[in-house]
Design a protein around this motif. Structure first.
Motif, mmCIF file in Angstrom:
data_model
loop_
_atom_site.group_PDB
_atom_site.id
_atom_site.type_symbol
_atom_site.label_atom_id
_atom_site.label_comp_id
_atom_site.label_asym_id
_atom_site.label_seq_id
_atom_site.Cartn_x
_atom_site.Cartn_y
_atom_site.Cartn_z
ATOM 1 N N ARG A 205 6.299 -11.381 -7.793
ATOM 2 C CA ARG A 205 5.358 -10.265 -7.653
ATOM 3 C C ARG A 205 3.938 -10.798 -7.522
ATOM 4 O O ARG A 205 3.596 -11.838 -8.064
ATOM 5 C CB ARG A 205 5.474 -9.332 -8.869
ATOM 6 C CG ARG A 205 6.795 -8.570 -8.920
ATOM 7 C CD ARG A 205 6.845 -7.656 -10.124
ATOM 8 N NE ARG A 205 6.755 -8.397 -11.376
ATOM 9 C CZ ARG A 205 7.783 -8.973 -11.974
ATOM 10 N NH1 ARG A 205 8.983 -8.916 -11.420
ATOM 11 N NH2 ARG A 205 7.630 -9.610 -13.121
ATOM 12 N N GLY A 206 3.106 -10.023 -6.842
ATOM 13 C CA GLY A 206 1.723 -10.431 -6.605
ATOM 14 C C GLY A 206 1.532 -11.146 -5.282
ATOM 15 O O GLY A 206 0.391 -11.335 -4.850
ATOM 16 N N ARG A 207 2.606 -11.542 -4.612
ATOM 17 C CA ARG A 207 2.476 -12.217 -3.329
ATOM 18 C C ARG A 207 2.245 -11.192 -2.225
ATOM 19 O O ARG A 207 2.740 -10.072 -2.264
ATOM 20 C CB ARG A 207 3.722 -13.041 -3.034
ATOM 21 C CG ARG A 207 3.946 -14.177 -4.006
ATOM 22 C CD ARG A 207 5.104 -15.048 -3.591
ATOM 23 N NE ARG A 207 4.901 -15.628 -2.264
ATOM 24 C CZ ARG A 207 5.765 -16.449 -1.683
ATOM 25 N NH1 ARG A 207 6.875 -16.802 -2.314
ATOM 26 N NH2 ARG A 207 5.522 -16.936 -0.487
ATOM 27 N N ARG A 208 1.504 -11.600 -1.198
ATOM 28 C CA ARG A 208 1.208 -10.733 -0.073
ATOM 29 C C ARG A 208 1.434 -11.478 1.231
ATOM 30 O O ARG A 208 1.384 -12.717 1.272
ATOM 31 C CB ARG A 208 -0.253 -10.242 -0.142
ATOM 32 C CG ARG A 208 -0.582 -9.424 -1.382
ATOM 33 C CD ARG A 208 0.164 -8.115 -1.412
ATOM 34 N NE ARG A 208 -0.196 -7.322 -2.583
ATOM 35 C CZ ARG A 208 0.489 -7.351 -3.718
ATOM 36 N NH1 ARG A 208 1.563 -8.124 -3.840
ATOM 37 N NH2 ARG A 208 0.104 -6.604 -4.736
ATOM 38 N N ASN A 226 1.557 -4.825 2.792
ATOM 39 C CA ASN A 226 0.858 -5.360 1.614
ATOM 40 C C ASN A 226 0.439 -4.246 0.655
ATOM 41 O O ASN A 226 0.515 -4.402 -0.570
ATOM 42 C CB ASN A 226 -0.358 -6.165 2.053
ATOM 43 C CG ASN A 226 0.013 -7.506 2.665
ATOM 44 O OD1 ASN A 226 1.091 -8.046 2.372
ATOM 45 N ND2 ASN A 226 -0.852 -8.047 3.497
ATOM 46 N N ASP A 227 -0.010 -3.117 1.222
ATOM 47 C CA ASP A 227 -0.359 -1.988 0.360
ATOM 48 C C ASP A 227 0.872 -1.465 -0.383
ATOM 49 O O ASP A 227 0.794 -1.110 -1.569
ATOM 50 C CB ASP A 227 -0.980 -0.864 1.189
ATOM 51 C CG ASP A 227 -2.351 -1.244 1.746
ATOM 52 O OD1 ASP A 227 -2.949 -2.198 1.198
ATOM 53 O OD2 ASP A 227 -2.795 -0.616 2.723
ATOM 54 N N ALA A 228 2.012 -1.430 0.327
ATOM 55 C CA ALA A 228 3.247 -0.981 -0.321
ATOM 56 C C ALA A 228 3.659 -1.946 -1.439
ATOM 57 O O ALA A 228 4.106 -1.517 -2.512
ATOM 58 C CB ALA A 228 4.366 -0.865 0.716
ATOM 59 N N ASP A 234 2.247 -2.299 -9.017
ATOM 60 C CA ASP A 234 1.631 -1.424 -10.012
ATOM 61 C C ASP A 234 2.682 -0.585 -10.736
ATOM 62 O O ASP A 234 2.625 -0.416 -11.962
ATOM 63 C CB ASP A 234 0.605 -0.509 -9.337
ATOM 64 C CG ASP A 234 -0.592 -1.269 -8.807
ATOM 65 O OD1 ASP A 234 -0.806 -2.412 -9.260
ATOM 66 O OD2 ASP A 234 -1.298 -0.738 -7.926
ATOM 67 N N GLY A 235 3.635 -0.059 -9.953
ATOM 68 C CA GLY A 235 4.691 0.734 -10.580
ATOM 69 C C GLY A 235 5.554 -0.096 -11.508
ATOM 70 O O GLY A 235 5.930 0.361 -12.598
ATOM 71 N N TYR A 236 5.857 -1.323 -11.073
ATOM 72 C CA TYR A 236 6.655 -2.196 -11.937
ATOM 73 C C TYR A 236 5.901 -2.526 -13.218
ATOM 74 O O TYR A 236 6.485 -2.540 -14.310
ATOM 75 C CB TYR A 236 7.006 -3.489 -11.205
ATOM 76 C CG TYR A 236 7.759 -4.471 -12.060
ATOM 77 C CD1 TYR A 236 9.136 -4.385 -12.198
ATOM 78 C CD2 TYR A 236 7.086 -5.481 -12.743
ATOM 79 C CE1 TYR A 236 9.830 -5.286 -13.003
ATOM 80 C CE2 TYR A 236 7.772 -6.380 -13.548
ATOM 81 C CZ TYR A 236 9.142 -6.273 -13.663
ATOM 82 O OH TYR A 236 9.815 -7.159 -14.469
ATOM 83 N N GLU A 237 4.602 -2.787 -13.095
ATOM 84 C CA GLU A 237 3.811 -3.124 -14.276
ATOM 85 C C GLU A 237 3.739 -1.942 -15.244
ATOM 86 O O GLU A 237 3.845 -2.128 -16.467
ATOM 87 C CB GLU A 237 2.405 -3.550 -13.842
ATOM 88 C CG GLU A 237 1.523 -4.029 -14.987
ATOM 89 C CD GLU A 237 2.065 -5.253 -15.679
ATOM 90 O OE1 GLU A 237 1.710 -5.461 -16.857
ATOM 91 O OE2 GLU A 237 2.842 -6.001 -15.052
#
Length: 438
Positions: A205-208, A226-228, A234-237
């Motif tokens: 996570r965090g990769r773009r 990338n926005d998705a 954010d949802g996972y966090e």
């Protein structure tokens, strides 16, 4: 299944077809215009000039004379009305055949001319003639001649075959080689972000995706992806924080509930103790999953020491349930990782063997791997992947939380190892955990 459209067709095939059709139409128009321009009728084929030049010689006095060579004889047979005038730069000339009176004024002045194509307006086109300068062994000659007649259409076709067709072939070859190369080079950035997308998973996570090398037309799609990914992160966090907070908040009321159930006088209330214990275990396992991602502690440890601690802690429970447990250290190596997490892995596997296996459990240490073997009914091959899913149960039971084996898989994924399920030699199941190079 609907096949996805390819960019190769609109970017390579269609332009190539369009180029070929355009070239064919252009050449056809060029030929038609060349034929349409012609309004002078047939003309004398200039290939007679070298034959005439070879037949002209100098006599002893320095004048010019004609020798009937084989080529000249063939040319005269082909064109019986052959005539010509050959003149050098000194004004010496020789005449062969009957020269039309229209050209009488040119005699003696041919050396002032270098190139001409003259045509007659009416048949039999006796005035059609050609003027050329030709360099020979006896000097430079200017030749005015009339011979076999040719149509312009033949010359256009000849020019097409010798000039236009090679150009067309060269353009075709260039298009076939250069166009695909240009398209592949232009879409290289797309292939690059496709490889980047293949490497993104739940643990990265965090990769773009990179927007640097993609064409401008595809950049909006990359930004949207990338926005998705940002929204998913954010949802996972938020979900992770909720599970961690809920697990922490549940520990205290569950502990209070367990205490009240243990001290209750009602038998029905005390019967809830097993369910309360399941809630407590599930809460701890959810916290374990949270700690795996946030509080992993790397250290060197002996796998055999982990096995001894787990077997010593769980032996009383196994014996109390009427079973047996033993530790077999075949080989032990130093590993690096989260020793506490791997200890929980081994405890979950032993607990799973107690709940779903047989009565005899063997923990076997094999270098950087360990096995937990039982003599129970075994796990069907088609279920061996599904048992690692959260809350999946092979058989309905009142015990267990459905998260133990899922926690095992999560820990091994965090450590880059693997867990496999095999058949035990004497019947039953063998869970093999291999840490590999961890």
């Amino acid at each position: 299944m609907t096949r996805s459209p390819s960019l190769k067709r609109p970017l390579i095939v269609y332009p190539l077809v369009f180029h070929f059709v355009t070239l064919l139409v252009s050449f056809s128009i060029l030929i038609a215009v060349a034929l349409r321009i012609d309004s002078g009728g047939p003309y004398t084929d200039e290939r007679i000039i070298p034959i005439i030049a070879d037949a002209v010689e100098r006599d002893a006095a320095g004048g010019l004379s004609v020798v009937m060579t084989w080529d000249l004889a063939d040319l005269r047979t082909e064109a019986p009305d052959l005539w010509f005038v050959a003149e050098d730069d000194q004004g010496e000339r020789v005449v062969f055949g009957t020269v039309p009176e229209h050209y009488a004024s040119l005699l003696g002045r041919l050396s002032d001319l270098s190139y001409a194509q003259l045509r007659g307006r009416v048949a039999p086109y006796e005035l059609a003639a050609v003027i050329r300068r030709e360099t020979t062994e006896i000097g430079t000659l200017t030749i005015l001649g009339h011979g076999a007649l040719s149509e312009l259409g033949f010359m256009v076709v000849f020019a097409t075959n010798t000039i236009i067709l090679p150009i067309f072939a060269l353009l075709t070859l260039t298009s076939l080689l250069v166009t695909p190369w240009i398209v592949r080079r232009s879409l290289a950035g797309v292939s690059r972000i496709a490889r980047e997308a293949e490497e993104i998973d739940a643990d990265s996570r965090g990769r773009r995706l990179s927007e640097t090398y993609v064409p401008q037309e595809i950049a909006p799609l990359v930004r949207a992806v990338n926005d998705a990914l940002s929204r998913l992160d954010d949802g996972y966090e938020r979900q992770r924080r909720f599970i961690a907070s809920a697990s922490h908040e549940l520990r205290t009321p569950i502990a209070v509930l367990a205490s009240k159930v243990d001290t209750a006088e009602s038998r029905a209330v005390r019967a809830l103790a097993l369910d309360v214990q399941r809630l407590a275990t599930m809460t701890e396992q959810l916290l374990d999953l949270h700690r795996l991602e946030n509080n992993r502690q790397e250290m060197a440890f002996e796998l055999a020491a982990v096995g001894r601690r787990v077997v010593a802690d769980l032996a009383p429970l196994v014996i109390a349930s009427g079973g047996s447990i033993s530790l077999d250290v075949v080989d032990s190596e130093t590993c690096t990782g989260d020793a506490a997490a791997l200890e929980r892995v081994l405890m979950n596997l032993v607990q799973n063997a107690m709940d779903h296996g047989g009565t005899n459990i063997v923990v076997r240490v094999l270098g950087t791997a360990f096995e937990v073997e039982d003599d129970g009914p075994g796990i069907p091959p088609h279920e061996r992947e599904r048992v690692f899913e959260p809350f999946h149960r092979l058989r309905p039971r009142a015990t267990g939380t459905g998260l133990g084996l899922n926690l095992v898989r999560e820990v091994m994924d965090q450590h880059g190892g693997k867990v496999e399920i095999r058949d035990a030699p004497g019947g039953g199941t063998v869970f093999r955990v291999d840490l590999g190079g961890v």
